[in-house]
Design a protein around this motif. Structure first.
Motif, PDB file in Angstrom:
ATOM      1  N   ALA A 166     -98.767 -32.669   0.514  1.00  0.00           N
ATOM      2  CA  ALA A 166     -98.416 -32.846  -0.891  1.00  0.00           C
ATOM      3  C   ALA A 166     -99.534 -33.572  -1.613  1.00  0.00           C
ATOM      4  CB  ALA A 166     -97.106 -33.623  -0.994  1.00  0.00           C
ATOM      5  N   LYS A 167     -99.360 -33.710  -2.931  1.00  0.00           N
ATOM      6  CA  LYS A 167    -100.392 -34.357  -3.734  1.00  0.00           C
ATOM      7  C   LYS A 167    -100.603 -35.807  -3.340  1.00  0.00           C
ATOM      8  CE  LYS A 167     -99.813 -31.419  -7.831  1.00  0.00           C
ATOM      9  NZ  LYS A 167     -99.471 -31.388  -9.274  1.00  0.00           N
ATOM     10  N   ASP A 168     -99.569 -36.456  -2.816  1.00  0.00           N
ATOM     11  CA  ASP A 168     -99.720 -37.851  -2.428  1.00  0.00           C
ATOM     12  C   ASP A 168    -100.363 -38.002  -1.063  1.00  0.00           C
ATOM     13  OD1 ASP A 168     -97.698 -36.963  -0.817  1.00  0.00           O
ATOM     14  OD2 ASP A 168     -96.202 -38.425  -1.469  1.00  0.00           O
ATOM     15  N   GLY A 169    -100.787 -36.897  -0.434  1.00  0.00           N
ATOM     16  CA  GLY A 169    -101.478 -36.966   0.851  1.00  0.00           C
ATOM     17  C   GLY A 169    -100.551 -37.032   2.050  1.00  0.00           C
ATOM     18  N   ILE A 170     -99.242 -36.896   1.836  1.00  0.00           N
ATOM     19  CA  ILE A 170     -98.272 -36.973   2.917  1.00  0.00           C
ATOM     20  C   ILE A 170     -97.634 -35.605   3.108  1.00  0.00           C
ATOM     21  CG2 ILE A 170     -96.172 -38.110   3.752  1.00  0.00           C
ATOM     22  CD1 ILE A 170     -96.848 -40.467   1.928  1.00  0.00           C
ATOM     23  N   SER A 171     -97.652 -35.089   4.330  1.00  0.00           N
ATOM     24  CA  SER A 171     -97.182 -33.733   4.582  1.00  0.00           C
ATOM     25  C   SER A 171     -95.666 -33.664   4.628  1.00  0.00           C
ATOM     26  CB  SER A 171     -97.750 -33.214   5.902  1.00  0.00           C
ATOM     27  OG  SER A 171     -97.109 -33.841   6.988  1.00  0.00           O
ATOM     28  N   ALA A 172     -95.160 -32.439   4.501  1.00  0.00           N
ATOM     29  CA  ALA A 172     -93.719 -32.222   4.611  1.00  0.00           C
ATOM     30  C   ALA A 172     -93.218 -32.588   6.000  1.00  0.00           C
ATOM     31  CB  ALA A 172     -93.396 -30.756   4.308  1.00  0.00           C
ATOM     32  N   GLY A 173     -94.074 -32.437   7.001  1.00  0.00           N
ATOM     33  CA  GLY A 173     -93.680 -32.798   8.363  1.00  0.00           C
ATOM     34  C   GLY A 173     -93.352 -34.270   8.486  1.00  0.00           C
ATOM     35  N   TYR A 174     -94.083 -35.120   7.754  1.00  0.00           N
ATOM     36  CA  TYR A 174     -93.783 -36.549   7.850  1.00  0.00           C
ATOM     37  C   TYR A 174     -92.396 -36.856   7.297  1.00  0.00           C
ATOM     38  CZ  TYR A 174     -93.451 -41.469   7.110  1.00  0.00           C
ATOM     39  OH  TYR A 174     -92.965 -42.750   7.123  1.00  0.00           O
ATOM     40  N   TYR A 175     -92.011 -36.159   6.239  1.00  0.00           N
ATOM     41  CA  TYR A 175     -90.693 -36.426   5.668  1.00  0.00           C
ATOM     42  C   TYR A 175     -89.587 -36.034   6.635  1.00  0.00           C
ATOM     43  CZ  TYR A 175     -93.077 -37.507   1.333  1.00  0.00           C
ATOM     44  OH  TYR A 175     -93.892 -38.092   0.399  1.00  0.00           O
ATOM     45  N   ARG A 176     -89.808 -35.032   7.455  1.00  0.00           N
ATOM     46  CA  ARG A 176     -88.855 -34.712   8.516  1.00  0.00           C
ATOM     47  C   ARG A 176     -88.838 -35.822   9.567  1.00  0.00           C
ATOM     48  NH1 ARG A 176     -86.347 -30.080   9.802  1.00  0.00           N
ATOM     49  NH2 ARG A 176     -86.467 -28.353   8.324  1.00  0.00           N
ATOM     50  N   LEU A 177     -90.027 -36.312   9.922  1.00  0.00           N
ATOM     51  CA  LEU A 177     -90.121 -37.424  10.864  1.00  0.00           C
ATOM     52  C   LEU A 177     -89.399 -38.645  10.316  1.00  0.00           C
ATOM     53  CD1 LEU A 177     -91.628 -38.054  13.613  1.00  0.00           C
ATOM     54  CD2 LEU A 177     -93.374 -39.147  12.205  1.00  0.00           C
ATOM     55  N   PHE A 178     -89.550 -38.874   9.011  1.00  0.00           N
ATOM     56  CA  PHE A 178     -88.896 -39.989   8.334  1.00  0.00           C
ATOM     57  C   PHE A 178     -87.367 -39.841   8.395  1.00  0.00           C
ATOM     58  CE2 PHE A 178     -87.176 -42.087   4.581  1.00  0.00           C
ATOM     59  CZ  PHE A 178     -87.859 -43.301   4.550  1.00  0.00           C
ATOM     60  N   ALA A 179     -86.879 -38.634   8.083  1.00  0.00           N
ATOM     61  CA  ALA A 179     -85.428 -38.398   8.084  1.00  0.00           C
ATOM     62  C   ALA A 179     -84.844 -38.552   9.485  1.00  0.00           C
ATOM     63  CB  ALA A 179     -85.125 -37.003   7.540  1.00  0.00           C
ATOM     64  N   ALA A 180     -85.544 -38.022  10.489  1.00  0.00           N
ATOM     65  CA  ALA A 180     -85.068 -38.167  11.864  1.00  0.00           C
ATOM     66  C   ALA A 180     -85.041 -39.628  12.275  1.00  0.00           C
ATOM     67  CB  ALA A 180     -85.970 -37.368  12.811  1.00  0.00           C
ATOM     68  N   GLY A 181     -86.037 -40.396  11.808  1.00  0.00           N
ATOM     69  CA  GLY A 181     -86.081 -41.812  12.129  1.00  0.00           C
ATOM     70  C   GLY A 181     -84.915 -42.576  11.537  1.00  0.00           C
ATOM     71  N   ILE A 182     -84.530 -42.229  10.310  1.00  0.00           N
ATOM     72  CA  ILE A 182     -83.386 -42.900   9.679  1.00  0.00           C
ATOM     73  C   ILE A 182     -82.098 -42.606  10.447  1.00  0.00           C
ATOM     74  CG2 ILE A 182     -81.876 -42.836   7.661  1.00  0.00           C
ATOM     75  CD1 ILE A 182     -84.242 -42.823   5.889  1.00  0.00           C
ATOM     76  N   ILE A 183     -81.857 -41.338  10.757  1.00  0.00           N
ATOM     77  CA  ILE A 183     -80.627 -40.961  11.456  1.00  0.00           C
ATOM     78  C   ILE A 183     -80.583 -41.596  12.844  1.00  0.00           C
ATOM     79  CG2 ILE A 183     -79.384 -39.023  12.473  1.00  0.00           C
ATOM     80  CD1 ILE A 183     -80.320 -37.348  10.103  1.00  0.00           C
ATOM     81  N   ASN A 184     -81.683 -41.493  13.547  1.00  0.00           N
ATOM     82  CA  ASN A 184     -81.772 -42.072  14.880  1.00  0.00           C
ATOM     83  C   ASN A 184     -81.579 -43.584  14.830  1.00  0.00           C
ATOM     84  OD1 ASN A 184     -82.281 -42.300  17.621  1.00  0.00           O
ATOM     85  ND2 ASN A 184     -84.011 -40.902  17.560  1.00  0.00           N
ATOM     86  N   GLY A 185     -82.246 -44.218  13.858  1.00  0.00           N
ATOM     87  CA  GLY A 185     -82.176 -45.669  13.749  1.00  0.00           C
ATOM     88  C   GLY A 185     -80.799 -46.177  13.368  1.00  0.00           C
ATOM     89  N   ILE A 186     -80.120 -45.459  12.460  1.00  0.00           N
ATOM     90  CA  ILE A 186     -78.780 -45.878  12.057  1.00  0.00           C
ATOM     91  C   ILE A 186     -77.825 -45.826  13.251  1.00  0.00           C
ATOM     92  CG2 ILE A 186     -76.757 -45.190  10.693  1.00  0.00           C
ATOM     93  CD1 ILE A 186     -78.664 -44.422   8.445  1.00  0.00           C
ATOM     94  N   GLY A 187     -77.911 -44.759  14.027  1.00  0.00           N
ATOM     95  CA  GLY A 187     -77.063 -44.665  15.216  1.00  0.00           C
ATOM     96  C   GLY A 187     -77.330 -45.792  16.189  1.00  0.00           C
ATOM     97  N   ASP A 188     -78.603 -46.122  16.382  1.00  0.00           N
ATOM     98  CA  ASP A 188     -78.961 -47.205  17.292  1.00  0.00           C
ATOM     99  C   ASP A 188     -78.423 -48.542  16.787  1.00  0.00           C
ATOM    100  OD1 ASP A 188     -80.656 -48.313  19.561  1.00  0.00           O
ATOM    101  OD2 ASP A 188     -81.527 -49.368  17.852  1.00  0.00           O
ATOM    102  N   ARG A 189     -78.505 -48.768  15.468  1.00  0.00           N
ATOM    103  CA  ARG A 189     -78.001 -50.022  14.920  1.00  0.00           C
ATOM    104  C   ARG A 189     -76.480 -50.103  15.021  1.00  0.00           C
ATOM    105  NH1 ARG A 189     -81.429 -54.240  14.781  1.00  0.00           N
ATOM    106  NH2 ARG A 189     -83.509 -53.380  14.446  1.00  0.00           N
ATOM    107  N   PHE A 190     -75.796 -48.984  14.788  1.00  0.00           N
ATOM    108  CA  PHE A 190     -74.348 -48.947  15.000  1.00  0.00           C
ATOM    109  C   PHE A 190     -74.028 -49.459  16.407  1.00  0.00           C
ATOM    110  CE2 PHE A 190     -71.843 -46.020  11.994  1.00  0.00           C
ATOM    111  CZ  PHE A 190     -72.574 -46.442  10.895  1.00  0.00           C
TER     112      PHE A 190
END
Length: 427
Positions: free
Chosen positions: A7-31
Protein backbone atom coordinates in the motif's frame (compact mmCIF):
# COMPACT_ATOMS: atom_id res chain seq x y z
CA UNK A 1 11.93 -7.87 -2.87
CA UNK A 2 8.39 -7.69 -4.17
CA UNK A 3 5.92 -6.91 -1.41
CA UNK A 4 2.46 -8.37 -1.64
CA UNK A 5 0.06 -5.60 -2.68
CA UNK A 6 2.16 -2.95 -1.00
CA UNK A 7 0.00 0.00 0.00
CA UNK A 8 0.95 3.65 -0.14
CA UNK A 9 2.01 3.58 3.49
CA UNK A 10 4.62 0.91 2.68
CA UNK A 11 2.77 -1.88 4.51
CA UNK A 12 1.54 -4.86 2.50
CA UNK A 13 -1.86 -6.49 2.66
CA UNK A 14 -0.13 -9.59 4.00
CA UNK A 15 0.91 -7.73 7.14
CA UNK A 16 -2.68 -6.80 7.88
CA UNK A 17 -3.57 -10.49 7.78
CA UNK A 18 -0.66 -11.18 10.13
CA UNK A 19 -1.97 -8.38 12.35
CA UNK A 20 -5.53 -9.80 12.39
CA UNK A 21 -4.30 -13.32 13.16
CA UNK A 22 -2.20 -11.90 15.98
CA UNK A 23 -5.19 -10.17 17.56
CA UNK A 24 -7.39 -13.28 17.43
CA UNK A 25 -4.62 -15.54 18.66
CA UNK A 26 -3.63 -13.10 21.39
CA UNK A 27 -7.18 -12.57 22.66
CA UNK A 28 -7.68 -16.31 23.02
CA UNK A 29 -4.39 -16.63 24.89
CA UNK A 30 -5.34 -13.80 27.25
CA UNK A 31 -8.75 -15.37 27.90
CA UNK A 32 -6.93 -18.54 28.89
CA UNK A 33 -4.23 -16.81 30.95
CA UNK A 34 -6.64 -14.74 33.04
CA UNK A 35 -8.78 -17.82 33.68
CA UNK A 36 -5.72 -19.95 34.45
CA UNK A 37 -4.24 -17.49 36.96
CA UNK A 38 -7.59 -17.04 38.65
CA UNK A 39 -8.16 -20.80 38.82
CA UNK A 40 -4.72 -21.40 40.32
CA UNK A 41 -5.21 -18.71 42.93
CA UNK A 42 -8.65 -20.08 43.82
CA UNK A 43 -7.34 -23.63 44.18
CA UNK A 44 -4.11 -22.84 46.03
CA UNK A 45 -4.15 -19.22 47.26
CA UNK A 46 -0.39 -19.26 46.64
CA UNK A 47 1.67 -16.55 44.99
CA UNK A 48 4.36 -19.18 44.47
CA UNK A 49 1.93 -21.29 42.42
CA UNK A 50 1.09 -18.25 40.27
CA UNK A 51 4.78 -17.59 39.68
CA UNK A 52 5.38 -21.26 38.84
CA UNK A 53 2.52 -21.31 36.31
CA UNK A 54 3.94 -18.25 34.55
CA UNK A 55 7.53 -19.39 34.79
CA UNK A 56 6.94 -22.88 33.36
CA UNK A 57 5.50 -21.31 30.20
CA UNK A 58 8.84 -19.70 29.44
CA UNK A 59 11.09 -22.75 29.86
CA UNK A 60 10.54 -24.09 26.30
CA UNK A 61 11.82 -20.85 24.80
CA UNK A 62 15.39 -21.74 25.77
CA UNK A 63 15.64 -24.54 23.21
CA UNK A 64 12.73 -24.00 20.84
CA UNK A 65 12.95 -20.28 20.07
CA UNK A 66 16.32 -20.72 18.29
CA UNK A 67 14.75 -23.69 16.49
CA UNK A 68 11.91 -21.43 15.40
CA UNK A 69 14.42 -18.92 14.09
CA UNK A 70 16.21 -21.66 12.18
CA UNK A 71 12.97 -23.00 10.71
CA UNK A 72 11.93 -19.47 9.74
CA UNK A 73 15.01 -19.23 7.56
CA UNK A 74 14.61 -22.69 5.98
CA UNK A 75 10.87 -23.41 5.64
CA UNK A 76 7.87 -21.41 4.41
CA UNK A 77 7.01 -19.10 7.30
CA UNK A 78 3.29 -19.38 6.73
CA UNK A 79 3.50 -23.16 7.02
CA UNK A 80 5.44 -22.99 10.29
CA UNK A 81 3.00 -20.54 11.89
CA UNK A 82 -0.11 -22.43 10.76
CA UNK A 83 1.30 -25.76 11.95
CA UNK A 84 2.12 -24.43 15.41
CA UNK A 85 -1.35 -22.89 15.75
CA UNK A 86 -3.14 -26.13 14.87
CA UNK A 87 -0.85 -28.27 17.03
CA UNK A 88 -1.71 -26.21 20.13
CA UNK A 89 -5.48 -26.81 19.97
CA UNK A 90 -5.56 -30.10 21.97
CA UNK A 91 -3.30 -28.70 24.67
CA UNK A 92 -5.52 -25.63 25.05
CA UNK A 93 -8.48 -27.97 25.62
CA UNK A 94 -6.56 -30.05 28.19
CA UNK A 95 -7.16 -27.29 30.78
CA UNK A 96 -10.81 -28.40 30.92
CA UNK A 97 -9.78 -31.40 33.05
CA UNK A 98 -8.24 -29.26 35.83
CA UNK A 99 -10.98 -29.58 38.45
CA UNK A 100 -8.92 -29.65 41.65
CA UNK A 101 -5.50 -29.01 43.13
CA UNK A 102 -4.51 -32.63 42.50
CA UNK A 103 -4.86 -32.01 38.75
CA UNK A 104 -2.80 -28.85 38.54
CA UNK A 105 -0.09 -30.88 36.83
CA UNK A 106 -2.31 -30.99 33.74
CA UNK A 107 -2.32 -27.21 33.68
CA UNK A 108 1.46 -27.03 34.00
CA UNK A 109 2.00 -29.61 31.25
CA UNK A 110 -0.53 -27.92 28.98
CA UNK A 111 1.05 -24.52 29.61
CA UNK A 112 4.46 -25.95 28.78
CA UNK A 113 3.25 -27.36 25.45
CA UNK A 114 1.38 -24.18 24.49
CA UNK A 115 4.55 -22.23 25.23
CA UNK A 116 6.57 -24.67 23.12
CA UNK A 117 4.40 -23.83 20.14
CA UNK A 118 4.64 -20.10 20.82
CA UNK A 119 8.44 -20.37 21.16
CA UNK A 120 8.61 -21.61 17.56
CA UNK A 121 5.89 -19.25 16.31
CA UNK A 122 7.14 -15.96 17.80
CA UNK A 123 10.53 -15.52 16.05
CA UNK A 124 9.05 -16.70 12.74
CA UNK A 125 6.28 -14.13 13.01
CA UNK A 126 8.63 -11.31 14.01
CA UNK A 127 11.09 -12.03 11.21
CA UNK A 128 8.16 -11.93 8.77
CA UNK A 129 7.45 -8.27 9.48
CA UNK A 130 10.38 -6.83 7.45
CA UNK A 131 9.24 -8.99 4.51
CA UNK A 132 5.77 -7.45 4.59
CA UNK A 133 6.70 -3.78 5.07
CA UNK A 134 9.19 -1.40 3.49
CA UNK A 135 12.15 -0.21 5.51
CA UNK A 136 10.77 3.31 5.88
CA UNK A 137 7.53 1.86 7.31
CA UNK A 138 9.15 -0.28 10.02
CA UNK A 139 8.66 2.19 12.88
CA UNK A 140 4.98 2.53 12.01
CA UNK A 141 4.64 -1.24 11.69
CA UNK A 142 6.31 -1.88 15.05
CA UNK A 143 4.03 0.77 16.53
CA UNK A 144 1.12 -1.26 15.17
CA UNK A 145 2.59 -4.31 16.90
CA UNK A 146 2.37 -2.45 20.21
CA UNK A 147 -1.20 -1.44 19.38
CA UNK A 148 -1.92 -5.10 18.63
CA UNK A 149 -0.68 -6.07 22.07
CA UNK A 150 -2.75 -3.27 23.56
CA UNK A 151 -5.92 -4.41 21.79
CA UNK A 152 -5.26 -7.97 22.93
CA UNK A 153 -4.93 -6.84 26.53
CA UNK A 154 -8.05 -4.68 26.41
CA UNK A 155 -10.29 -7.12 24.56
CA UNK A 156 -8.69 -10.31 25.86
CA UNK A 157 -7.76 -9.63 29.45
CA UNK A 158 -10.68 -7.38 30.40
CA UNK A 159 -13.28 -9.48 28.58
CA UNK A 160 -11.51 -12.62 29.76
CA UNK A 161 -11.94 -11.50 33.35
CA UNK A 162 -15.67 -11.14 32.86
CA UNK A 163 -15.94 -14.43 30.94
CA UNK A 164 -14.05 -16.29 33.68
CA UNK A 165 -16.14 -14.61 36.39
CA UNK A 166 -19.57 -15.15 34.81
CA UNK A 167 -19.19 -18.33 32.72
CA UNK A 168 -16.29 -20.06 34.44
CA UNK A 169 -12.71 -20.67 33.29
CA UNK A 170 -13.75 -23.61 31.09
CA UNK A 171 -15.42 -21.26 28.61
CA UNK A 172 -12.22 -19.22 28.32
CA UNK A 173 -10.19 -22.38 27.66
CA UNK A 174 -12.52 -23.44 24.81
CA UNK A 175 -12.40 -19.97 23.24
CA UNK A 176 -8.59 -20.13 23.30
CA UNK A 177 -8.67 -23.37 21.29
CA UNK A 178 -11.08 -21.83 18.78
CA UNK A 179 -8.79 -18.80 18.37
CA UNK A 180 -5.89 -21.02 17.25
CA UNK A 181 -8.01 -22.46 14.46
CA UNK A 182 -9.29 -19.05 13.36
CA UNK A 183 -5.77 -17.57 13.32
CA UNK A 184 -4.47 -20.45 11.16
CA UNK A 185 -7.24 -19.87 8.63
CA UNK A 186 -6.39 -16.16 8.39
CA UNK A 187 -2.67 -16.88 7.94
CA UNK A 188 -3.45 -19.23 5.07
CA UNK A 189 -4.24 -16.20 2.91
CA UNK A 190 -0.78 -14.58 3.20
CA UNK A 191 1.64 -14.74 0.27
CA UNK A 192 5.15 -14.10 1.54
CA UNK A 193 7.76 -12.69 -0.85
CA UNK A 194 10.81 -14.80 -1.53
CA UNK A 195 13.74 -14.02 0.78
CA UNK A 196 16.66 -12.53 -1.19
CA UNK A 197 19.52 -14.95 -1.92
CA UNK A 198 22.48 -14.90 0.47
CA UNK A 199 24.82 -13.13 -1.87
CA UNK A 200 22.52 -10.29 -2.83
CA UNK A 201 22.23 -6.97 -1.05
CA UNK A 202 19.29 -7.80 1.16
CA UNK A 203 19.65 -4.49 2.93
CA UNK A 204 18.95 -2.66 -0.31
CA UNK A 205 15.58 -4.38 -0.61
CA UNK A 206 12.62 -2.30 0.47
CA UNK A 207 14.58 0.98 0.42
CA UNK A 208 12.51 2.51 -2.34
CA UNK A 209 11.34 5.91 -1.21
CA UNK A 210 13.75 6.27 1.72
CA UNK A 211 16.28 9.05 2.08
CA UNK A 212 19.95 8.91 1.12
CA UNK A 213 21.10 8.60 4.73
CA UNK A 214 19.15 5.38 5.15
CA UNK A 215 20.60 4.00 1.91
CA UNK A 216 24.09 4.92 3.04
CA UNK A 217 23.53 3.15 6.35
CA UNK A 218 22.38 0.05 4.49
CA UNK A 219 25.48 0.16 2.34
CA UNK A 220 27.72 0.26 5.41
CA UNK A 221 25.99 -2.81 6.87
CA UNK A 222 26.20 -4.73 3.60
CA UNK A 223 29.99 -4.76 4.05
CA UNK A 224 29.74 -5.91 7.67
CA UNK A 225 31.25 -9.22 8.84
CA UNK A 226 29.50 -12.36 7.65
CA UNK A 227 28.86 -13.92 11.08
CA UNK A 228 26.24 -13.01 13.66
CA UNK A 229 28.71 -12.56 16.58
CA UNK A 230 30.86 -10.27 14.42
CA UNK A 231 27.78 -8.27 13.45
CA UNK A 232 26.84 -7.74 17.10
CA UNK A 233 30.42 -6.91 18.07
CA UNK A 234 30.50 -4.21 15.39
CA UNK A 235 27.23 -2.51 16.35
CA UNK A 236 26.88 -0.62 19.62
CA UNK A 237 23.20 -0.23 18.84
CA UNK A 238 22.66 -4.00 18.70
CA UNK A 239 24.64 -4.43 21.91
CA UNK A 240 22.34 -2.00 23.70
CA UNK A 241 19.20 -3.66 22.34
CA UNK A 242 20.45 -7.08 23.46
CA UNK A 243 21.42 -5.68 26.85
CA UNK A 244 17.94 -4.23 27.21
CA UNK A 245 16.34 -7.58 26.33
CA UNK A 246 18.27 -9.43 29.03
CA UNK A 247 18.30 -6.84 31.82
CA UNK A 248 14.66 -5.77 31.49
CA UNK A 249 13.51 -9.39 31.29
CA UNK A 250 15.28 -9.97 34.60
CA UNK A 251 13.00 -7.40 36.23
CA UNK A 252 9.81 -7.79 34.19
CA UNK A 253 8.98 -11.11 35.84
CA UNK A 254 8.37 -9.29 39.11
CA UNK A 255 5.85 -6.98 37.49
CA UNK A 256 4.12 -9.79 35.58
CA UNK A 257 3.41 -11.66 38.81
CA UNK A 258 2.52 -8.52 40.74
CA UNK A 259 -0.33 -7.59 38.39
CA UNK A 260 -2.46 -10.49 39.60
CA UNK A 261 -1.28 -10.18 43.19
CA UNK A 262 -2.07 -6.46 43.33
CA UNK A 263 -5.57 -7.07 41.99
CA UNK A 264 -6.46 -10.07 44.14
CA UNK A 265 -4.47 -9.71 47.33
CA UNK A 266 -3.86 -5.96 47.73
CA UNK A 267 -7.13 -4.51 46.37
CA UNK A 268 -9.40 -7.58 46.74
CA UNK A 269 -10.77 -6.99 43.21
CA UNK A 270 -10.79 -10.66 42.10
CA UNK A 271 -10.99 -11.81 38.48
CA UNK A 272 -12.42 -8.54 37.25
CA UNK A 273 -9.61 -6.60 38.92
CA UNK A 274 -7.00 -8.70 37.11
CA UNK A 275 -8.79 -8.03 33.83
CA UNK A 276 -9.03 -4.30 34.48
CA UNK A 277 -5.32 -4.03 35.26
CA UNK A 278 -4.42 -5.86 32.06
CA UNK A 279 -6.86 -3.67 30.14
CA UNK A 280 -5.10 -0.60 31.57
CA UNK A 281 -1.82 -1.93 30.22
CA UNK A 282 -3.53 -2.47 26.88
CA UNK A 283 -4.86 1.08 26.79
CA UNK A 284 -1.35 2.45 27.28
CA UNK A 285 0.13 0.26 24.56
CA UNK A 286 -2.64 1.30 22.17
CA UNK A 287 -1.99 4.98 22.90
CA UNK A 288 1.74 4.42 22.31
CA UNK A 289 1.01 3.82 18.62
CA UNK A 290 -0.04 7.46 18.22
CA UNK A 291 2.31 9.09 20.72
CA UNK A 292 5.23 7.07 19.35
CA UNK A 293 4.74 8.72 15.96
CA UNK A 294 6.01 11.94 17.55
CA UNK A 295 9.44 10.31 17.81
CA UNK A 296 11.15 11.53 14.66
CA UNK A 297 14.85 11.30 15.51
CA UNK A 298 17.20 9.31 17.74
CA UNK A 299 15.11 6.28 18.52
CA UNK A 300 17.67 5.05 21.04
CA UNK A 301 17.37 8.17 23.19
CA UNK A 302 13.57 7.88 23.04
CA UNK A 303 13.75 4.25 24.12
CA UNK A 304 16.06 4.83 27.09
CA UNK A 305 14.11 7.90 28.19
CA UNK A 306 10.90 5.88 28.02
CA UNK A 307 12.44 3.10 30.11
CA UNK A 308 13.51 5.59 32.77
CA UNK A 309 9.98 7.02 32.89
CA UNK A 310 8.50 3.52 33.08
CA UNK A 311 10.64 2.75 36.13
CA UNK A 312 9.49 5.90 37.90
CA UNK A 313 5.86 5.05 37.17
CA UNK A 314 6.27 1.57 38.63
CA UNK A 315 7.63 3.16 41.79
CA UNK A 316 4.44 5.22 41.86
CA UNK A 317 2.32 2.07 41.41
CA UNK A 318 3.98 0.46 44.42
CA UNK A 319 2.88 3.41 46.59
CA UNK A 320 -0.57 4.14 45.11
CA UNK A 321 -3.40 3.83 47.60
CA UNK A 322 -6.40 3.35 45.31
CA UNK A 323 -7.38 0.90 42.60
CA UNK A 324 -8.18 3.73 40.17
CA UNK A 325 -4.78 5.36 40.71
CA UNK A 326 -2.99 2.10 39.94
CA UNK A 327 -5.05 1.74 36.74
CA UNK A 328 -4.00 5.23 35.61
CA UNK A 329 -0.35 4.60 36.39
CA UNK A 330 -0.44 1.29 34.52
CA UNK A 331 -1.78 3.14 31.46
CA UNK A 332 1.14 5.59 31.57
CA UNK A 333 3.74 2.90 32.30
CA UNK A 334 2.61 0.75 29.37
CA UNK A 335 2.48 3.81 27.09
CA UNK A 336 6.16 4.41 27.86
CA UNK A 337 6.89 0.70 27.44
CA UNK A 338 5.21 0.67 24.01
CA UNK A 339 7.37 3.52 22.75
CA UNK A 340 10.46 1.75 24.09
CA UNK A 341 9.60 -1.55 22.39
CA UNK A 342 8.62 -0.03 19.03
CA UNK A 343 11.80 2.06 18.91
CA UNK A 344 14.13 -0.80 19.82
CA UNK A 345 12.44 -3.30 17.48
CA UNK A 346 12.79 -0.80 14.63
CA UNK A 347 16.48 -0.30 15.38
CA UNK A 348 16.99 -4.05 15.55
CA UNK A 349 15.34 -4.64 12.17
CA UNK A 350 17.26 -1.77 10.54
CA UNK A 351 20.62 -2.82 11.95
CA UNK A 352 20.33 -6.54 11.18
CA UNK A 353 20.65 -7.95 7.62
CA UNK A 354 17.58 -9.93 6.58
CA UNK A 355 19.44 -13.24 6.43
CA UNK A 356 20.32 -13.02 10.14
CA UNK A 357 16.97 -11.82 11.44
CA UNK A 358 15.18 -15.16 12.07
CA UNK A 359 18.12 -16.62 13.98
CA UNK A 360 18.81 -13.44 15.95
CA UNK A 361 15.14 -13.04 16.90
CA UNK A 362 15.03 -16.68 17.95
CA UNK A 363 18.13 -16.37 20.12
CA UNK A 364 16.84 -13.15 21.69
CA UNK A 365 13.48 -14.72 22.41
CA UNK A 366 15.18 -17.73 23.99
CA UNK A 367 17.50 -15.71 26.18
CA UNK A 368 14.90 -13.12 27.19
CA UNK A 369 12.25 -15.72 27.95
CA UNK A 370 14.62 -17.86 29.99
CA UNK A 371 15.58 -14.86 32.10
CA UNK A 372 11.94 -13.79 32.37
CA UNK A 373 10.91 -17.28 33.50
CA UNK A 374 13.57 -17.31 36.20
CA UNK A 375 12.45 -13.85 37.24
CA UNK A 376 8.85 -15.04 37.61
CA UNK A 377 9.94 -17.98 39.72
CA UNK A 378 11.99 -15.61 41.86
CA UNK A 379 8.98 -13.29 42.17
CA UNK A 380 6.82 -16.16 43.41
CA UNK A 381 9.42 -16.99 46.04
CA UNK A 382 9.92 -13.37 47.10
CA UNK A 383 6.19 -12.96 47.64
CA UNK A 384 6.46 -15.51 50.44
CA UNK A 385 9.13 -13.33 52.09
CA UNK A 386 8.15 -9.73 51.43
CA UNK A 387 5.17 -7.47 50.81
CA UNK A 388 4.01 -6.98 47.20
CA UNK A 389 4.42 -3.21 47.36
CA UNK A 390 8.06 -3.50 48.45
CA UNK A 391 8.78 -5.86 45.57
CA UNK A 392 7.09 -3.43 43.17
CA UNK A 393 9.26 -0.59 44.47
CA UNK A 394 12.40 -2.64 43.88
CA UNK A 395 11.29 -3.43 40.34
CA UNK A 396 10.69 0.22 39.49
CA UNK A 397 14.10 1.22 40.80
CA UNK A 398 15.71 -1.51 38.70
CA UNK A 399 13.96 -0.34 35.51
CA UNK A 400 15.25 3.19 36.05
CA UNK A 401 18.76 1.94 36.85
CA UNK A 402 18.89 -0.14 33.64
CA UNK A 403 18.00 2.94 31.58
CA UNK A 404 20.83 4.88 33.21
CA UNK A 405 23.36 2.07 32.74
CA UNK A 406 22.53 1.54 29.05
CA UNK A 407 22.55 5.28 28.42
CA UNK A 408 25.96 5.58 30.05
CA UNK A 409 27.26 2.70 27.92
CA UNK A 410 26.09 4.39 24.72
CA UNK A 411 27.62 7.71 25.83
CA UNK A 412 30.99 6.10 26.64
CA UNK A 413 31.13 4.30 23.29
CA UNK A 414 30.29 7.53 21.51
CA UNK A 415 33.04 9.37 23.41
CA UNK A 416 35.53 6.72 22.32
CA UNK A 417 34.60 7.22 18.68
CA UNK A 418 32.43 4.10 18.30
CA UNK A 419 29.45 5.14 16.19
CA UNK A 420 26.24 3.90 17.78
CA UNK A 421 24.68 3.65 14.28
CA UNK A 422 21.21 4.85 15.14
CA UNK A 423 19.18 5.85 12.10
CA UNK A 424 16.53 8.50 12.47
CA UNK A 425 12.98 7.85 11.44
CA UNK A 426 12.53 8.31 7.74
CA UNK A 427 9.50 10.33 6.69
Amino acid sequence: MTHQSTAKDGISAGYYRLFAAGIINGIGDRFSQVAMLSLIFQLTGSGMAVGLSLGVKLIPYLALAPLGGFLGGKLPRKTVMMATDIARIPFALSFLWVTGEDRLWLLYVGSFMLAAGEAIYAPVRKSSIPLLARRDALLRTNGMEQMLTGCVLILGALTGGFVSHWFGPQTAFVLNAVSFLAAALILSGISFPHTPPEGLGDEDEGLHGTDMAAKAGAGERSSSPKSLPALIAGSVCLQIVLGYELLVSLVSGLDNVLISVYAIRVFNAGDIGVGVFYASLGAGLTLSFWTGRLVKRNLLAAALGGLLLEGLLHIGISAAGSFAAVCGLYVLASLASGIVSASLDTLLMRETPARWQPLLFGLMTAAGSMVLGLSMLLAGYLLTRMEPRLMGLAGGVCFAAIAVVLGAYAWMKDRRGRKVSVLSRTP
